[in-house]
Structure formats: C-alpha cells, structure tokens
Design a protein around this motif. Structure first.
Motif, short mmCIF file in Angstrom:
data_model
loop_
_atom_site.label_atom_id
_atom_site.label_comp_id
_atom_site.label_asym_id
_atom_site.label_seq_id
_atom_site.Cartn_x
_atom_site.Cartn_y
_atom_site.Cartn_z
N THR A 29 0.74 -1.15 0.05
CA THR A 29 0.03 -0.01 -0.12
C THR A 29 0.95 1.28 0.10
O THR A 29 0.33 2.35 -0.83
CB THR A 29 -0.88 -0.02 1.36
OG1 THR A 29 -1.82 -1.10 1.21
CG2 THR A 29 -1.75 1.37 1.36
N LEU A 51 0.83 4.25 -2.63
CA LEU A 51 0.83 5.63 -2.42
C LEU A 51 1.87 6.40 -2.86
O LEU A 51 1.47 7.65 -3.47
CB LEU A 51 0.45 5.74 -0.90
CG LEU A 51 -0.89 5.12 -0.39
CD1 LEU A 51 -0.88 5.26 1.04
CD2 LEU A 51 -2.22 6.17 -0.97
N GLY A 65 1.23 8.72 -6.17
CA GLY A 65 1.18 9.96 -5.93
C GLY A 65 2.44 10.86 -6.27
O GLY A 65 2.35 11.99 -7.08
N ILE A 98 1.81 12.89 2.83
CA ILE A 98 1.26 11.55 3.27
C ILE A 98 1.89 10.92 4.11
O ILE A 98 1.53 9.71 4.42
CB ILE A 98 0.99 10.71 1.99
CG1 ILE A 98 2.43 10.23 1.38
CG2 ILE A 98 0.06 11.41 0.85
CD1 ILE A 98 2.05 9.32 0.28
N TRP A 153 -0.41 8.57 5.93
CA TRP A 153 -1.21 7.45 5.18
C TRP A 153 -0.03 6.46 4.90
O TRP A 153 -0.18 5.37 4.94
CB TRP A 153 -1.58 7.82 3.90
CG TRP A 153 -2.78 8.63 3.66
CD1 TRP A 153 -3.58 8.82 4.88
CD2 TRP A 153 -3.26 9.54 2.70
NE1 TRP A 153 -4.79 9.36 4.42
CE2 TRP A 153 -4.35 9.90 3.16
CE3 TRP A 153 -2.94 9.69 1.20
CZ2 TRP A 153 -5.41 10.56 2.10
CZ3 TRP A 153 -3.64 10.43 0.50
CH2 TRP A 153 -4.88 11.04 0.98
#
Length: 388
Positions: free
Chosen positions: A7, A11, A15, A41, A48
């Motif tokens: 994950t 991201l 991103g 993030i 995140w």
C-alpha cells in the motif's frame, strides 16, 4: 507488513506520478514533488505512510547505485589526478562551512556540542543533487564533471571521519584505532576490488556475455558485495559502491551495465526524496524555522562564492568556478545521516536535528532552482539549457 508495504508503494509512486505531472506542467524540478509528497502523506502529514524508517533504508539503495554508476564512468588515472587537484579546495571550503554552521547555531542558543555537529553537517554538498543536475556528457567527458566528482569524493571521506568521531563520542572518548582501521582498509578494499575484477569478474563476463540477465545480476551482486565489505571495514556503503564501479570502469561492458542500472537507481532515488520529506516533523517547524532560514540563506549565498574563489585559485576559469560553486551550493545526504545518527545517540536534541534537516530541504530546493534556471541540466526549464 507485506500489505502495508504494498500500500505504501502504491501511495508513493501513484502520488509521485501525479505531483510529478503537476511539477512538469508548472516547470518545477521533480525532486520538489517527491519531498512535498513525503510531507503530505508521511506520518507528520496525513499519516497514510508510517513506516518511514524502512523506506529510508530502502531509499539508501538509490545513493548506492548512484555512486556505483558514477564509478563505472570514471577512469582510475584521471580520478587520481583530479583528487590531488581538489584536495586543497575541499578541505579549506569544509572548514569555512563548518564555521558558518557553528556560528549560526551558537547564536541561536544551541549548546556547544549541538553547534559543532550542526557545523559539521554543513561541510558537505549533495552527491545526488550535484550529479543528477549535471548533463551526462559534462559528467563523464569534461573537466567540470571530473572536478566535481573529486570534490564530492573528498567530502565523502571527511564525512566518514565525522561519523567515526560521532560514534566514538557515544563511548565517551575518541577511538584512534577505529580511524586507523578505516584508513588502512580503504587501500586494501581497492586492491581486492581490482584483483576480483581482473581474475574473477572479467573472465566470467567474457564467457557468458550473451546472457544479459546474468550480466545484470553479477553487476548488482558486485556492487552490493563491495559496498557491504566497505561497511564492515568502517567505510560507508556508498564509498564501497563507488570502488566497485571504479574497478569495473576499464571493462568494455561497463557502459552496458551503467545503462541497465539507471532505471533501478531512479526508482530508489524517488524513495530517498520521499523519505526526506516524510521524516521531517512539521510540529517542530515553529521552533527552528528562523535559524533554518538564516543558515540556508547564508549557505546558498556563501557556498558558491567560497567555491568560486578557491576553484579559481587553482587556475581554473571563472565560469567553471561559478558553475561548480552554484551546483554545489546545497548541503548533503551525509548531513542528514549526521542529523539522524546524532539524535539517536542523544548527542543533540530534536531541534538541532531538525535544523539540519530543514536546512537540507531548503538548500536542496533553492539550489535546484538556481541550477535548472541558469545552467545546463537534464531537467532545465529552458529548452536551450536542457542537456542529457
């Protein structure tokens, strides 16, 4: 853990692709997008992505491969001549930058130890920024590239000495034996690397050169093997990777290896800049933003001037001296390592550590703008200045 890492990679790279697109449309340097993404993030932003220590360790591979590829394009004879020429400039400039960092930190209320460590972190320029923004033809085939590499390498050696001193401070006294061991291990590793290439690697590569996958595998194994040997001997992984590249530079297959590994290097360098932004605690910004701005401004203004006069004093042209001065106008990834290590060993507080980190981010960004707006680079804003 596996899903968390998957994950995180999703991201980061999704991103990064989004922010990189925005950066290109608005004609900004890409590294700013990666640092901004980390701040947005990372654990001090939206949260995140939280495992920044793991990502920072992975990102170190980017620096390792960067130094390995750099070594692949350096001929040993020309490197030795350049190192002799650059030593005086590297030592004198490092002392000047040490003094700037120390004086700023002490005047903003940091302790003597913290000020000394902040000053030490200011001595170096970034290998990543310097080489990434230098056109390939200049880096590998012109005197400007050779001189920059020589200066950066001597700075890296000084950084290793600084790190040894820091490690010895945790034990209460300086370990002369550790420094002697490091000094002795360098020529031994160089000799072992050249012997290994001559008697082992080249015969294998000549025999199996039709198998491209095998060449790729051997190159990575050689890079990581010599890097690990250097680390065990008290040097840095980066220094070992450079030695591994230098030892292969005379091989006719070195250029093929360099081209093959460039995408892998760029993959890890994205993670490096992301982790830089993600590890910065935004909550401490109010405490250190004024000294960080002052220190960054002084370095950005004085580093090019100091390099210009020292390099011009070597009978180099003014244009070349200014060029190198602005390209080396930031601080280094070694500065970040000094900040992290010193904080972990409780030699400095979080404020001093984040002062170094904030100065690094500011000088990385502003220095990159100065170069891409005024000098030839692969990501120059102007089409006339864009060179690969």
């Amino acid at each position: 853990m596996e899903h968390e890492l998957t994950t995180s990679f999703f991201l980061i790279f999704s991103g990064a692709a989004l922010l990189a697109s925005i950066a290109l449309v608005t004609r900004q340097p890409l590294l700013i997008a990666y640092i901004a993404l980390g701040a947005l993030i990372g654990p001090y932003g939206s949260g995140w992505v939280t495992d920044t220590n793991l990502l920072a360790e992975i990102a170190e591979f980017g620096i390792i491969f960067l130094l390995f590829l750099l070594g692949l394009d350096m001929q040993p004879k020309s490197l030795i001549a350049t190192l002799k020429q650059a030593t005086f400039v590297a030592l004198l400039s490092s002392l000047a930058f040490l003094a700037i960092g120390y004086l700023v930190a002490i005047n903003f209320g940091f302790t003597q130890t913290e000020a000394a460590i902040v000053g030490a972190a200011m001595m170096f320029s970034s290998t990543i920024i310097g080489i990434k923004l230098l056109p390939t033809t200049v880096l590998h085939h012109k005197h400007t590239g050779e001189l920059m590499v020589g200066l950066l390498l001597i700075q890296d050696m000084i950084a290793i000495v600084v790190l040894l001193v820091l490690f010895s401070m945790s034990e209460g006294q300086f370990s002369a034996s550790s420094l002697f061991k490091t000094g002795l291990s360098l020529p031994l590793i160089v000799a072992a690397a050249f012997a290994g290439v001559k008697f082992i690697l080249l015969p294998l590569l000549q025999r199996f050169d039709r198998f491209h996958e095998y060449i790729f595998l051997v190159a990575i194994g050689w890079c990581m093997g010599i890097a690990e040997l250097a680390k065990i001997s008290g040097l840095s992984l980066e220094m070992g990777a450079f030695i591994a590249g230098i030892s292969l530079a005379t091989s006719p297959i070195s250029q093929y290896i360099a081209i093959s590994l460039k995408p892998l290097r760029d993959f890890f360098l994205i993670l490096f800049f992301f982790s830089l932004g993600a590890r910065f605690n935004l909550g401490l910004l109010g405490e250190i933003y004024i000294p960080a701005l002052v220190l960054a401004a002084l370095l950005l203004a004085l580093k090019p001037v100091i390099f210009r006069y020292l390099i011009h004093g070597m009978s180099e042209s003014k244009n070349l001296a200014w060029d190198l001065g602005f390209r080396m106008g930031q601080i280094s990834e070694f500065s970040l390592l000094i900040a992290y290590v010193s904080a972990e060993m409780m030699l400095i507080g979080q404020a001093a550590s984040h002062l170094i980190q904030a100065t690094a981010i500011l000088t990385f960004i502003v220095s990159s703008y100065i170069v891409v707006l005024n000098y030839p680079s692969p990501i120059a804003i102007s089409d006339k200045l864009r060179r690969d």
